[in-house]
Write a protein that holds these residues in place. Structure first.
Motif, PDB file in Angstrom:
ATOM      1  N   UNK A 503      38.886   0.437 -26.089  1.00 53.08           N
ATOM      2  CA  UNK A 503      39.683   1.041 -27.151  1.00 53.08           C
ATOM      3  C   UNK A 503      40.100   2.440 -26.727  1.00 53.08           C
ATOM      4  N   UNK A 504      41.361   2.757 -26.926  1.00 51.34           N
ATOM      5  CA  UNK A 504      41.910   4.047 -26.544  1.00 51.34           C
ATOM      6  C   UNK A 504      42.379   4.767 -27.795  1.00 51.34           C
ATOM      7  N   UNK A 510      52.260  11.104 -34.370  1.00 51.01           N
ATOM      8  CA  UNK A 510      52.718   9.760 -34.699  1.00 51.01           C
ATOM      9  C   UNK A 510      53.250   9.090 -33.440  1.00 51.01           C
ATOM     10  N   UNK A 511      52.677   7.972 -33.087  1.00 56.76           N
ATOM     11  CA  UNK A 511      53.025   7.266 -31.850  1.00 56.76           C
ATOM     12  C   UNK A 511      53.491   5.860 -32.161  1.00 56.76           C
ATOM     13  N   UNK A 525      46.683   2.839 -36.380  1.00 55.63           N
ATOM     14  CA  UNK A 525      45.815   3.930 -36.833  1.00 55.63           C
ATOM     15  C   UNK A 525      45.474   4.928 -35.758  1.00 55.63           C
ATOM     16  N   UNK A 526      46.428   5.204 -34.871  1.00 59.41           N
ATOM     17  CA  UNK A 526      46.196   6.187 -33.821  1.00 59.41           C
ATOM     18  C   UNK A 526      45.360   5.700 -32.669  1.00 59.41           C
TER      19      UNK A 526
END
Length: 541
Positions: A503-504, A510-511, A525-526
């Motif tokens: 998990x990163x 906002x991406x 969720x980021x």
């Protein structure tokens, strides 16, 4: 013949350069050896792949003891490859397809049958007596110092006519030129001018850090076993036992590279230098490419190593590069004509190979792809009685040489040589594992390696931040290598270089996930959940 002054001087920044090994790309006349006419015929494949330029390995007149890297005439074509008219057709066809053309110049040494050497070895007083590195023996008749050849044994060969030794960093039939002698530099710059006037857009400079040897011929120091590295020569070669402090990497090279760059500038041409040094490759690249007055790019060996490129190694590489010179410009490659293909060298699955390919397209720098890499070709297993490479024959069976990466390109499956040639036998065999991986079989097939490479190159071209932007915040976290790219947009890239999931967490902001066509992960969720060999490329909104 063209004599075009270039205007697109920055074309090389972020370019994808496709390396062609001419003996193995396409045979047009049925003799089992690739040639220039065959290259011209197959250039649409490279354009369709999305490359920006081609680099053609040597095709000059040569006795072929090192398959063209032993040049006997820098300004003509070996008959096995065709004629100057064939070369001009390659240039025109490439340019019509939007491809730049780079050719491989071997300036550190010639063949021993080159007219320059034939004259130089006659005596110590002829006009070319100082064009090569000659030295008297020690009083006991042994070589002047302890330098070793990359091909094994002493780097010095006795010549009875002059009663002196000459230097050869490679084969004994490849005597080293003496670039301390100004007329030699002038002659080599004339060679560059000849090809620039024929329309080439640049050069790959073979063994760029071997151009000068220490003028005092001092001994190289020994290298402790724990520091030895077999990326330049196999571990069975005693070449690895020395720190090559005096036989290459000399400071005089910088001024010659400035002269060379001055020849390129009016044409908008570029050069990429091969830095063959296991200990200081990145630092030498920084010296040769910084300041804007030497070569534009260098081709380091950090991603051509036997050991797989891990997240930690990738982060360390960029740490070293940033420390050496932030403005240095690398040209990254995983495979070439001298190394075991990276699919085999790193024991990669198809998923792993696709992830590495995508990562390569996202790194700061330019990129070299080696022919057949886009097909996922593994290293070919060549029997001893079929070997051609003198390096492989010398060190067999501990080291099998370079023939395994030089076998013919696989175009179709409709004849015994898979579209490479109409001959019954090629100079190297087509091996069974390659046959199902042809261009024809993979074209248009969703999920194929070829279509993945096409998509990855298109993605790079579509994002200026990837081609020519800055790179920051590189980091390794376990098996994940991540970094950001900037240039008109902000991109976050993370690659899981393992079979295990990870998990990163993305940086603040906002991406939006990109690269869906490459099967990149989504952002939720980021964060992004990466499967084994998964990756995420996201854009800041």
């Amino acid at each position: 013949m063209q004599d075009v002054i270039g205007t697109d001087a920055g074309w090389w920044r972020g370019a994808v350069i496709y390396q062609i090994y001419p003996r193995s790309f396409q045979d047009s006349n049925g003799d089992g050896i690739g040639d220039l006419a065959g290259i011209a015929d197959r250039l649409p494949h490279i354009a369709a792949l999305g490359a920006d330029a081609i680099w053609i390995s040597p095709f000059f007149t040569s006795p072929m003891k090192d398959f063209g890297y032993d040049v006997s005439d820098y300004c003509d074509i070996d008959p096995m490859f065709g004629t100057l008219a064939d070369f001009d057709r390659v240039v025109k066809t490439a340019h019509d397809l939007g491809l730049k053309v780079m050719i491989d110049l071997v300036l550190s040494h010639t063949a021993d049958v080159h007219p320059w050497f034939a004259e130089s070895r006659k005596n110590k007083t002829n006009p070319k007596a100082d064009w090569y590195v000659w030295a008297d023996p020690k009083p006991d008749g042994t070589p002047p110092n302890n330098w070793l050849s990359v091909f094994g044994g002493s780097a010095w060969q006795w010549d009875a006519r002059r009663e002196q030794y000459y230097l050869h960093n490679f084969l004994t039939s490849q005597p080293d030129l003496n670039l301390h002698h100004a007329p030699v530099q002038d002659a080599l710059l004339d060679v560059a001018r000849f090809w620039l006037k024929r329309g080439v857009n640049g050069f790959r400079l073979d063994t760029i850090n071997f151009y000068f040897a220490d003028k005092y011929l001092r001994d190289n120091p020994s290298l402790p076993k724990e520091l030895r590295n077999d990326s330049i020569a196999p571990s069975v070669n005693p070449y690895n036992h020395q720190l090559h402090l005096f036989s290459k990497n000399q400071p005089e090279n910088l001024e010659f590279l400035r002269k060379f760059r001055a020849e390129l500038n009016p044409y908008g041409a570029a050069a990429v230098g091969e830095v063959g040094d296991a200990q200081r490759g990145l630092e030498i690249m920084a010296e040769y490419t910084s300041g804007g007055d030497k070569v534009q790019m260098c081709y380091p060996f950090e991603m051509l190593q036997p050991a797989r490129l891990t997240a930690d190694l990738a982060a360390t590489t960029f740490d070293r590069l940033a420390k050496a010179a932030p403005d240095a410009w690398p040209c990254w490659a995983y495979s070439n004509h001298d190394t075991v293909r990276h699919i085999t060298r790193w024991n990669l699955s198809e998923a792993a190979a696709k992830t590495y390919a995508t990562m390569l397209m996202c790194l700061r720098g330019s990129v070299c792809l080696y022919q057949g890499e886009e097909l996922g070709l593994p290293e070919a297993d060549i029997a001893f009685d079929e070997l051609q490479d003198p390096y492989g024959i010398q060190f067999w069976p501990e080291f099998k040489g370079r023939d395994g990466c030089r076998t013919p390109m696989i175009w179709t499956t409709d004849n015994s040589l898979c579209g490479f040639s109409s001959a019954t036998k090629a100079w190297l065999p087509v091996t069974a594992p390659h046959r199902p991986l042809s261009v024809a079989a993979q074209t248009g097939q969703a999920g194929s390696m070829l279509e993945h490479y096409r998509a990855a190159l298109a993605f790079r071209r579509a994002h200026a931040a990837l081609r020519d932007g800055t790179m920051t915040a590189w980091h390794s976290d376990g098996a994940v290598f991540s970094f950001q790219r900037h240039g008109g947009e902000d991109l976050f890239c993370a690659f899981n270089l393992s079979d295990d999931s990870a998990t990163v967490t993305l940086p603040a902001g906002n991406w939006t996930a990109l690269a869906s066509e490459l099967h990149g992960a989504a952002v939720t969720g980021g964060a992004a959940r990466l499967t084994g060999w998964g990756f995420v490329i996201a854009k800041r909104s």
